[in-house]
Design an enzyme around this catalytic site. Structure first.
Site, PDB file in Angstrom:
ATOM      1  N   LYS A  71    -102.191 130.233  63.820  1.00 53.49           N
ATOM      2  CA  LYS A  71    -102.194 128.768  63.870  1.00 53.49           C
ATOM      3  C   LYS A  71    -101.930 128.209  65.260  1.00 53.49           C
ATOM      4  CE  LYS A  71    -102.467 125.860  61.141  1.00 53.49           C
ATOM      5  NZ  LYS A  71    -101.575 125.491  60.033  1.00 53.49           N
ATOM      6  N   ASN A 112    -101.251 124.219  66.233  1.00 57.11           N
ATOM      7  CA  ASN A 112    -101.172 122.893  65.620  1.00 57.11           C
ATOM      8  C   ASN A 112    -101.122 121.780  66.669  1.00 57.11           C
ATOM      9  OD1 ASN A 112    -101.024 124.151  63.092  1.00 57.11           O
ATOM     10  ND2 ASN A 112     -98.801 124.362  63.277  1.00 57.11           N
ATOM     11  N   GLN A 139     -76.945  90.340  66.688  1.00 59.74           N
ATOM     12  CA  GLN A 139     -76.517  91.576  67.344  1.00 59.74           C
ATOM     13  C   GLN A 139     -77.393  92.758  66.886  1.00 59.74           C
ATOM     14  OE1 GLN A 139     -72.317  92.293  68.321  1.00 59.74           O
ATOM     15  NE2 GLN A 139     -72.347  93.874  66.760  1.00 59.74           N
ATOM     16  N   SER A 165     -97.300 128.342  64.372  1.00 63.96           N
ATOM     17  CA  SER A 165     -96.677 128.300  63.051  1.00 63.96           C
ATOM     18  C   SER A 165     -95.661 129.425  62.965  1.00 63.96           C
ATOM     19  CB  SER A 165     -97.752 128.474  61.975  1.00 63.96           C
ATOM     20  OG  SER A 165     -97.182 129.027  60.803  1.00 63.96           O
ATOM     21  N   TYR A 185     -76.707  80.615  67.664  1.00 61.03           N
ATOM     22  CA  TYR A 185     -76.396  82.042  67.635  1.00 61.03           C
ATOM     23  C   TYR A 185     -75.670  82.393  66.343  1.00 61.03           C
ATOM     24  CZ  TYR A 185     -74.481  86.615  68.629  1.00 61.03           C
ATOM     25  OH  TYR A 185     -74.155  87.947  68.548  1.00 61.03           O
ATOM     26  N   GLU A 219     -99.935 114.615  66.327  1.00 59.13           N
ATOM     27  CA  GLU A 219     -99.388 114.262  65.011  1.00 59.13           C
ATOM     28  C   GLU A 219     -98.103 113.450  65.139  1.00 59.13           C
ATOM     29  OE1 GLU A 219    -100.137 117.712  61.919  1.00 59.13           O
ATOM     30  OE2 GLU A 219     -99.712 118.524  63.891  1.00 59.13           O
ATOM     31  N   THR A 234    -119.627 106.066  61.258  1.00 57.24           N
ATOM     32  CA  THR A 234    -119.056 104.951  60.498  1.00 57.24           C
ATOM     33  C   THR A 234    -118.736 105.518  59.121  1.00 57.24           C
ATOM     34  OG1 THR A 234    -121.104 104.144  59.497  1.00 57.24           O
ATOM     35  CG2 THR A 234    -120.576 103.283  61.682  1.00 57.24           C
ATOM     36  N   HIS A 235    -117.694 105.014  58.497  1.00 59.47           N
ATOM     37  CA  HIS A 235    -117.253 105.529  57.189  1.00 59.47           C
ATOM     38  C   HIS A 235    -117.002 107.034  57.234  1.00 59.47           C
ATOM     39  CE1 HIS A 235    -118.831 101.726  55.386  1.00 59.47           C
ATOM     40  NE2 HIS A 235    -119.768 101.881  56.301  1.00 59.47           N
TER      41      HIS A 235
HETATM   42  N1  ARG Z   1     -72.472  91.619  71.043  1.00 60.22           N
HETATM   43  C1  ARG Z   1     -73.058  90.328  70.824  1.00 60.22           C
HETATM   44  C2  ARG Z   1     -74.554  90.452  70.531  1.00 60.22           C
HETATM   45  O1  ARG Z   1     -75.083  91.458  70.840  1.00 60.22           O
HETATM   46  C3  ARG Z   1     -72.871  89.469  72.018  1.00 60.22           C
HETATM   47  C4  ARG Z   1     -72.808  88.018  71.726  1.00 60.22           C
HETATM   48  C5  ARG Z   1     -71.596  87.746  70.961  1.00 60.22           C
HETATM   49  N2  ARG Z   1     -71.358  86.345  70.841  1.00 60.22           N
HETATM   50  C6  ARG Z   1     -70.433  85.881  70.025  1.00 60.22           C
HETATM   51  N3  ARG Z   1     -70.268  84.616  69.982  1.00 60.22           N
HETATM   52  N4  ARG Z   1     -69.690  86.690  69.301  1.00 60.22           N
HETATM   53  O2  ARG Z   1     -75.168  89.577  69.975  1.00 60.22           O
END
Ligand code: ARG
Length: 447
Positions: free
Chosen positions: A267, A269, A306, A261, A301, A274, A139-140
């Site tokens: 070395k 690594n 997008q 390395s 939407y 990592e 711990t710690h």
């Molecule tokens: N390429 C658009 C997206 O990935 C698709 C939907 C587009 N819809 C629109 N009304 N322009 O979101």
């Protein structure tokens, strides 16, 4: 504007889902008499042909056609004319893209959950192999009490099992079809949303068309679960890094997962570990990126959305890769039992045992804590581990006889004294191995 607006470079990855969704939509339209049966058949055959072209690498993706939806539809219309031009009846790209990304997410969540069960099983294997290796628990970052190495590995199995559950939960919650939500307010056509949903393997249809086209919660859930899983991976990776250092030396990572390395000939690594640790940065960043895109967006939407795909794809790709590499690396981690055993005699690991032994013989815990603290101070002055102090001297302070105290101060025996559910005693760890193997296989069956 064309270059700025186009998403085809990123969303062409959705080709399989786009075609799958369009076939289900066309079948439903034909079955409901919204389009002629013959057109339904032509559309389906045309889409299957396009799928073949994309698989074969002969399909030409065009930036001027903006996205995957328009690219596929345009090609379909070239082949099938009016039939293809009827496919988009009662549909918008808004519910189309919501469907595509959900289908992609559903596969991705299953894939990641599966890789997580694989990692669990690899850790369980490592644990079973290291059942009788005892090493200091910390711990710690200070040595605390001795534990079985298996107990340490199984701690990570708990984390990755919860992670697996998170991906499966997210998938179950999101397994509903947005198709039929249209642009935002559904459609005037008498379409059968349930039929399309069933065909696509959804459990139900979404309940609100406005929510359905603007919801990306499932991506956020995937990416949040990914952040947690990757955080766990980074902790495990960090332990592999420090344990393979000369200072610890508890393990050696095989050459297959190490690099040299360019300058220092000696070395070796731990690059794989990592890199896993380092990739945590972008996976955490991707979640913040999408949260920020969605924050404050009005219904429904908006083109901002997008921007959901790049961070999501990146998180999914990178997490899966990290899971694969960690799973493959574990069998190449050689435990240096001699170094672990040597470490048990540094750090006064059984000081708690001595205090508890006094308590069992009637001393109040605080008093025992104080007496043993003094003994540890004396051991430190002499440069000795408490377990190497002359037993007669310890007996003078705490009572008991030398033979009894020798057992109390033995770090290997100390582990098996911790015989509670969830503890490191041999039989408890054996039971935990069986239980966690069973749980991982059960989770695997749910995928
Ligand atoms: N390429 C658009 C997206 O990935 C698709 C939907 C587009 N819809 C629109 N009304 N322009 O979101």
């Amino acid at each position: 504007m064309q270059r700025f607006n186009a998403s085809i470079g990123v969303d062409k990855r959705l080709h399989r889902e786009d075609i799958e969704g369009s076939i289900a939509h066309a079948r439903m339209l034909a079955a409901r008499g919204v389009i002629p049966e013959e057109d339904g058949r032509l559309i389906e055959a045309g889409l299957r042909k396009i799928a073949g072209e994309i698989e074969a690498g002969t399909f030409v993706f065009r930036e001027d056609l903006e996205d995957i939806h328009m690219n596929i539809e345009s090609r379909l219309r070239q082949d099938t004319g009016d039939a293809g031009a009827r496919l988009h009846t009662a549909r918008s790209r808004n519910d189309q893209v919501a469907l595509d990304i959900r289908l992609y997410f559903r596969r991705a969540a299953g894939r990641t959950a599966n890789l997580l069960t694989g990692l669990q099983l690899a850790l369980i294997e490592a644990a079973a192999g290291g059942l009788d290796v005892i090493l200091p628990g910390y711990t710690h970052m200070q040595r605390g009490q001795p534990v079985r190495l298996a107990h340490h590995w199984l701690a990570y199995v708990e984390m990755f099992s919860r992670d697996t559950g998170r991906f499966l939960d997210a998938r179950a919650r999101a397994n509903e079809s947005p198709l039929g939500s249209g642009a935002l307010a559904g459609s005037t056509f008498p379409i059968d949303r349930q039929a399309a949903a069933r065909e696509l393997g959804f459990d139900r249809v979404t309940a609100n068309s406005m929510d359905a086209v603007s919801d990306r919660d499932f991506l956020l859930e995937y990416m949040a679960a990914a952040c947690i899983a990757q955080t766990h991976l980074s902790r495990l990776a960090e332990e592999l890094v420090i344990w393979s250092s000369a200072e610890f030396g508890f393990i050696a990572i095989g050459d297959a997962f190490s690099t040299g390395s360019s300058m220092m000939p000696q070395k070796k690594n731990p690059d794989a570990a990592e890199l896993i640790r380092g990739k945590t940065g972008r996976i955490h960043g991707n979640l913040i990126a999408l949260l920020t895109v969605l924050k404050g967006l009005p219904l429904t939407y908006n083109k901002d959305m997008q921007e959901d795909k790049e961070p999501f794809f990146d998180t999914s790709d990178q997490l899966d890769l990290c899971l694969e590499v960690m799973t493959a690396m574990l069998p190449h981690v050689r435990v240096r039992a001699d170094r672990c055993a040597a470490a048990l005699r540094q750090g006064h690991l059984t000081a708690t045992d001595l205090a508890e032994w006094m308590v069992a013989r009637g001393a109040p815990f605080r008093e025992a804590h104080h007496v043993v603290g003094r003994l540890v101070g004396e051991a430190e002055r002499r440069g000795l581990d408490l377990s190497r102090m002359p037993l007669e001297e310890i007996a003078r302070e705490v009572g008991g006889d030398a033979g009894e105290l020798k057992a109390v101060l033995d770090p290997v025996l100390a582990v098996d004294r911790r015989d509670l559910p969830g503890g490191p005693a041999r039989r408890r760890v054996k039971a935990a191995l069986t239980a966690s193997r069973k749980r991982a296989l059960k989770q695997r069956r749910m995928i």
